[in-house]
Design a protein around this motif. Structure first.
Motif, PDB file in Angstrom:
ATOM      1  N   VAL A 167       0.832  -1.204   0.000  1.00 62.54           N
ATOM      2  CA  VAL A 167       0.000   0.000   0.000  1.00 62.54           C
ATOM      3  C   VAL A 167       0.867   1.254   0.000  1.00 62.54           C
ATOM      4  N   PHE A 168       1.929   1.243   0.813  1.00 63.04           N
ATOM      5  CA  PHE A 168       2.827   2.394   0.871  1.00 63.04           C
ATOM      6  C   PHE A 168       3.486   2.644  -0.480  1.00 63.04           C
ATOM      7  N   LEU A 169       3.975   1.579  -1.120  1.00 64.59           N
ATOM      8  CA  LEU A 169       4.621   1.732  -2.418  1.00 64.59           C
ATOM      9  C   LEU A 169       3.634   2.230  -3.477  1.00 64.59           C
ATOM     10  N   THR A 170       2.394   1.738  -3.413  1.00 61.92           N
ATOM     11  CA  THR A 170       1.377   2.193  -4.370  1.00 61.92           C
ATOM     12  C   THR A 170       1.077   3.674  -4.197  1.00 61.92           C
ATOM     13  N   LEU A 171       0.886   4.106  -2.935  1.00 58.72           N
ATOM     14  CA  LEU A 171       0.623   5.516  -2.675  1.00 58.72           C
ATOM     15  C   LEU A 171       1.800   6.393  -3.098  1.00 58.72           C
ATOM     16  N   TRP A 172       3.005   5.916  -2.834  1.00 59.60           N
ATOM     17  CA  TRP A 172       4.198   6.675  -3.222  1.00 59.60           C
ATOM     18  C   TRP A 172       4.267   6.814  -4.738  1.00 59.60           C
ATOM     19  N   LEU A 173       3.941   5.750  -5.458  1.00 62.30           N
ATOM     20  CA  LEU A 173       3.968   5.801  -6.918  1.00 62.30           C
ATOM     21  C   LEU A 173       2.914   6.767  -7.449  1.00 62.30           C
ATOM     22  N   VAL A 174       1.706   6.748  -6.858  1.00 63.97           N
ATOM     23  CA  VAL A 174       0.643   7.661  -7.292  1.00 63.97           C
ATOM     24  C   VAL A 174       1.047   9.111  -7.043  1.00 63.97           C
ATOM     25  N   ILE A 175       1.628   9.384  -5.858  1.00 64.19           N
ATOM     26  CA  ILE A 175       2.060  10.745  -5.538  1.00 64.19           C
ATOM     27  C   ILE A 175       3.136  11.220  -6.510  1.00 64.19           C
ATOM     28  N   GLU A 176       4.084  10.343  -6.842  1.00 66.68           N
ATOM     29  CA  GLU A 176       5.143  10.699  -7.791  1.00 66.68           C
ATOM     30  C   GLU A 176       4.562  10.990  -9.169  1.00 66.68           C
ATOM     31  N   MET A 177       3.581  10.203  -9.587  1.00 58.20           N
ATOM     32  CA  MET A 177       2.966  10.426 -10.897  1.00 58.20           C
ATOM     33  C   MET A 177       2.229  11.765 -10.923  1.00 58.20           C
ATOM     34  N   ILE A 178       1.498  12.074  -9.845  1.00 57.00           N
ATOM     35  CA  ILE A 178       0.787  13.358  -9.775  1.00 57.00           C
ATOM     36  C   ILE A 178       1.768  14.524  -9.787  1.00 57.00           C
ATOM     37  N   TYR A 179       2.864  14.368  -9.034  1.00 58.50           N
ATOM     38  CA  TYR A 179       3.876  15.426  -8.978  1.00 58.50           C
ATOM     39  C   TYR A 179       4.502  15.663 -10.358  1.00 58.50           C
ATOM     40  N   CYS A 180       4.854  14.580 -11.037  1.00 65.09           N
ATOM     41  CA  CYS A 180       5.451  14.715 -12.371  1.00 65.09           C
ATOM     42  C   CYS A 180       4.460  15.307 -13.366  1.00 65.09           C
ATOM     43  N   TYR A 181       3.203  14.891 -13.255  1.00 65.31           N
ATOM     44  CA  TYR A 181       2.180  15.415 -14.170  1.00 65.31           C
ATOM     45  C   TYR A 181       2.002  16.920 -13.978  1.00 65.31           C
ATOM     46  N   ARG A 182       1.944  17.370 -12.720  1.00 62.04           N
ATOM     47  CA  ARG A 182       1.795  18.794 -12.455  1.00 62.04           C
ATOM     48  C   ARG A 182       3.015  19.576 -12.918  1.00 62.04           C
ATOM     49  N   LYS A 183       4.184  19.008 -12.734  1.00 64.39           N
ATOM     50  CA  LYS A 183       5.408  19.683 -13.157  1.00 64.39           C
ATOM     51  C   LYS A 183       5.446  19.829 -14.662  1.00 64.39           C
ATOM     52  N   ILE A 184       5.060  18.776 -15.380  1.00 61.80           N
ATOM     53  CA  ILE A 184       5.041  18.837 -16.843  1.00 61.80           C
ATOM     54  C   ILE A 184       3.987  19.839 -17.310  1.00 61.80           C
ATOM     55  N   SER A 185       2.817  19.832 -16.637  1.00 61.60           N
ATOM     56  CA  SER A 185       1.753  20.767 -17.018  1.00 61.60           C
ATOM     57  C   SER A 185       2.199  22.212 -16.831  1.00 61.60           C
ATOM     58  N   LYS A 186       2.870  22.499 -15.719  1.00 61.54           N
ATOM     59  CA  LYS A 186       3.364  23.854 -15.477  1.00 61.54           C
ATOM     60  C   LYS A 186       4.389  24.254 -16.526  1.00 61.54           C
ATOM     61  N   SER A 187       5.253  23.309 -16.917  1.00 64.30           N
ATOM     62  CA  SER A 187       6.264  23.608 -17.930  1.00 64.30           C
ATOM     63  C   SER A 187       5.606  23.915 -19.268  1.00 64.30           C
ATOM     64  N   GLU A 188       4.607  23.106 -19.643  1.00 67.06           N
ATOM     65  CA  GLU A 188       3.919  23.337 -20.908  1.00 67.06           C
ATOM     66  C   GLU A 188       3.157  24.663 -20.877  1.00 67.06           C
ATOM     67  N   LYS A 189       2.538  24.984 -19.741  1.00 69.39           N
ATOM     68  CA  LYS A 189       1.791  26.231 -19.618  1.00 69.39           C
ATOM     69  C   LYS A 189       2.723  27.434 -19.727  1.00 69.39           C
ATOM     70  N   ALA A 190       3.884  27.337 -19.062  1.00 70.64           N
ATOM     71  CA  ALA A 190       4.859  28.431 -19.143  1.00 70.64           C
ATOM     72  C   ALA A 190       5.371  28.605 -20.560  1.00 70.64           C
ATOM     73  N   ALA A 191       5.585  27.497 -21.274  1.00 73.97           N
ATOM     74  CA  ALA A 191       6.050  27.580 -22.667  1.00 73.97           C
ATOM     75  C   ALA A 191       5.004  28.236 -23.557  1.00 73.97           C
ATOM     76  N   GLN A 192       3.726  27.879 -23.329  1.00 76.10           N
ATOM     77  CA  GLN A 192       2.657  28.486 -24.111  1.00 76.10           C
ATOM     78  C   GLN A 192       2.544  29.982 -23.837  1.00 76.10           C
ATOM     79  N   GLU A 193       2.684  30.378 -22.561  1.00 78.28           N
ATOM     80  CA  GLU A 193       2.613  31.797 -22.227  1.00 78.28           C
ATOM     81  C   GLU A 193       3.766  32.561 -22.865  1.00 78.28           C
TER      82      GLU A 193
END
Length: 216
Positions: A167-193
């Motif tokens: 359960v801990f490893l699953t939650l850690w993996l989900v958190i990492e995926m969310i973090y990476c997704y938000r980071k990529i989204s912010k990068s793409e948004k900044a590039a578009q701006e």
């Protein structure tokens, strides 16, 4: 007994064996008290002797008392191991050590009827020159034979820890995926701006080139 249980039980016994071999001491280990129907069950009985008690004659008497039944002798050692007549005849093996500090036995192919109280009665006669005193020691093993496979507390703890780890490893993996997704989204948004701001700049200001006069 399951492989996991056997392994868990074998670890402390292995440690005790190493200690006995390295430090030459006797460790009194309690016997297991639960067995699975159809397996072999060792009834551990260890009675350590002191240094001054080495020169002794040892007599061992193993008895069995069924639940609510009568006590009967099932095995004895008096100079040599000897099997006694009764319900355990042909099903008991001697597991004692040469110095007779370990006087354990093994019951082969235990049945549900083997549940009950086992007593290991040890009597030592000291071989002194002037007198021959004796000392008695009794160890009890309350054996319970189960028809189904045993699941002890240790196995439950191991399974719970394994599930918690998953359960801990699953939650850690989900958190990492969310973090990476938000980071990529912010990068793409900044590039578009940045691209939008660039397009909004007048064409005359996009390139600031210096004009160099040409001399003829």
């Amino acid at each position: 007994m399951s492989p996991l249980n056997s392994f868990l039980y074998s670890v402390p016994l292995l440690f005790i064996l190493i200690v006995r071999c390295c430090w030459l001491v006797c460790v009194e280990v309690p016997s297991d008290t639960e067995a699975l129907h159809g397996t072999n069950m060792k009834l551990t009985c260890i009675s350590c002797m002191k240094r001054e008690e080495v020169n002794t004659d040892t007599i061992v008497d193993w008895t069995y008392t069924a639940n609510g039944g009568k006590e009967i002798s099932i095995y004895e050692y008096n100079g040599e191991p000897r099997e006694l007549k009764g319900p355990f005849q042909g099903r008991i093996l001697w597991n004692g050590s040469k110095d007779l500090q370990d006087v354990s036995i093994t019951i082969v192919n235990v049945t549900l009827n083997d549940s009950g109280l086992y007593q290991c009665k040890i009597k030592r006669h000291f071989n002194y020159e002037m007198h021959r005193p004796s000392v008695k020691n009794v160890k009890e093993v309350q054996l319970t034979v189960h028809e189904d496979a045993l699941e002890d507390f240790t196995s439950y703890i191991s399974e719970i820890m394994m599930y918690l780890l998953l359960v801990f490893l699953t939650l850690w993996l989900v958190i990492e995926m969310i973090y990476c997704y938000r980071k990529i989204s912010k990068s793409e948004k900044a590039a578009q701006e940045n691209a939008t701001d660039y397009l909004a700049i007048p064409s005359g200001n996009k390139e600031n080139r210096s004009i160099v006069p040409v001399e003829e």
